[in-house]
Design an enzyme around this catalytic site. Sequence first.
Site, PDB file in Angstrom:
ATOM      1  CB  SER A 195      -7.436   0.104 -23.836  1.00  0.00           C
ATOM      2  OG  SER A 195      -8.724  -0.460 -24.009  1.00  0.00           O
ATOM      3  CE1 TYR A 208      -5.996  -4.370 -20.366  1.00  0.00           C
ATOM      4  CE2 TYR A 208      -7.920  -3.052 -20.915  1.00  0.00           C
ATOM      5  CZ  TYR A 208      -6.711  -3.616 -21.278  1.00  0.00           C
ATOM      6  OH  TYR A 208      -6.212  -3.421 -22.541  1.00  0.00           O
TER       7      TYR A 208
END
Length: 339
Positions: A195, A208
């Site tokens: 990501s 995350y």
Amino acid sequence: MNIVAEFLMVTLKVLWAFVLAGFKWLVRPKEKSVAGQVCVITGAGSGLGRLFAKEFARRGAVLVLWDINKQSNEETAEMVREIQRDLNSSMLKDDCAGGVQEVPAFKPQVYTYVCDVGKRESVYSTAAKVQREVGHIDLLINNAGVVSGHHLLECPDELIERTMMVNCHAHFWTTKAFLPKMLEMNHGHIVTIASSLGLFSTAGVEDYCASKFGAIGFHESLSHELKAAEKDGIKMTLVCPFLVDTGMFQGCRIRKEIAPLLPPLKPEYCVKQAVRAILTNQPMICTPRLMYMVTFMKTILPFDAVVCMYRFLGADKCMYHFLSHRKQVTNNNEAKTGL
């Protein structure tokens, strides 16, 4: 070799690498074929994993689908079978037109396995089963991912551990399971679906971001290890998309004046770009390309300057709406359970 001469040689090689990179931007490299190759996809039951399965099915790959949810994984498998049946029908028409009388019966090339990639034992046992039932694999796509959706001090330790296990540690387990055969054959391709939040971070999603930073660090270190071992037949591709519209970060928003310039990515577009990068052996892809510039600026600007840019873009608190929405959903579910 004299160190000065060696330094000059390295300088030339670095400049040549820039020339090759620029050439590849101008001239699209030829995509390699994955027809008949075995492709393992984790988190294949939904989202990007499902789209990756469909894209590789269209290219004739043998699909091995992993997911913790059996039902959704079987739904993906059925979509893959439908694609493979359509491909087979097209081949039959071509064969008939060419005068071929007998054609072997069609056998869908897709296998499904229930696996919790956050559990080491589950990964190893499932991988061993795949190797017995399907054979050695050619492509490993580490796609499975989760997000807790809590501020750090409100997030239970169990959810933090779960995020790290699925988003980061699972890459260690799957790679350790399948890499030995790749090394033996000097052939394979390992893909890390990370990501942009593994390249630069924002507030409210510490677990995350940490998991994605860890996955990228693992990927880059493994890439260097393969180069050091001169295993050039094993390719690595790192995929770092901006926010993808899969519902995973529902409610996330940046400054409204800037939002039209940086809308959430369509999942189909994200996967098509990633597949193109994989099939051309591209080491890394950031989508959109603006993410390359953001990452570069983060490395050269003072931290206070980065904070100013975040505040201008509304990126400093972009996850707060998502966290609030997630908390509301959680509270509603708990209320329903209590009733």
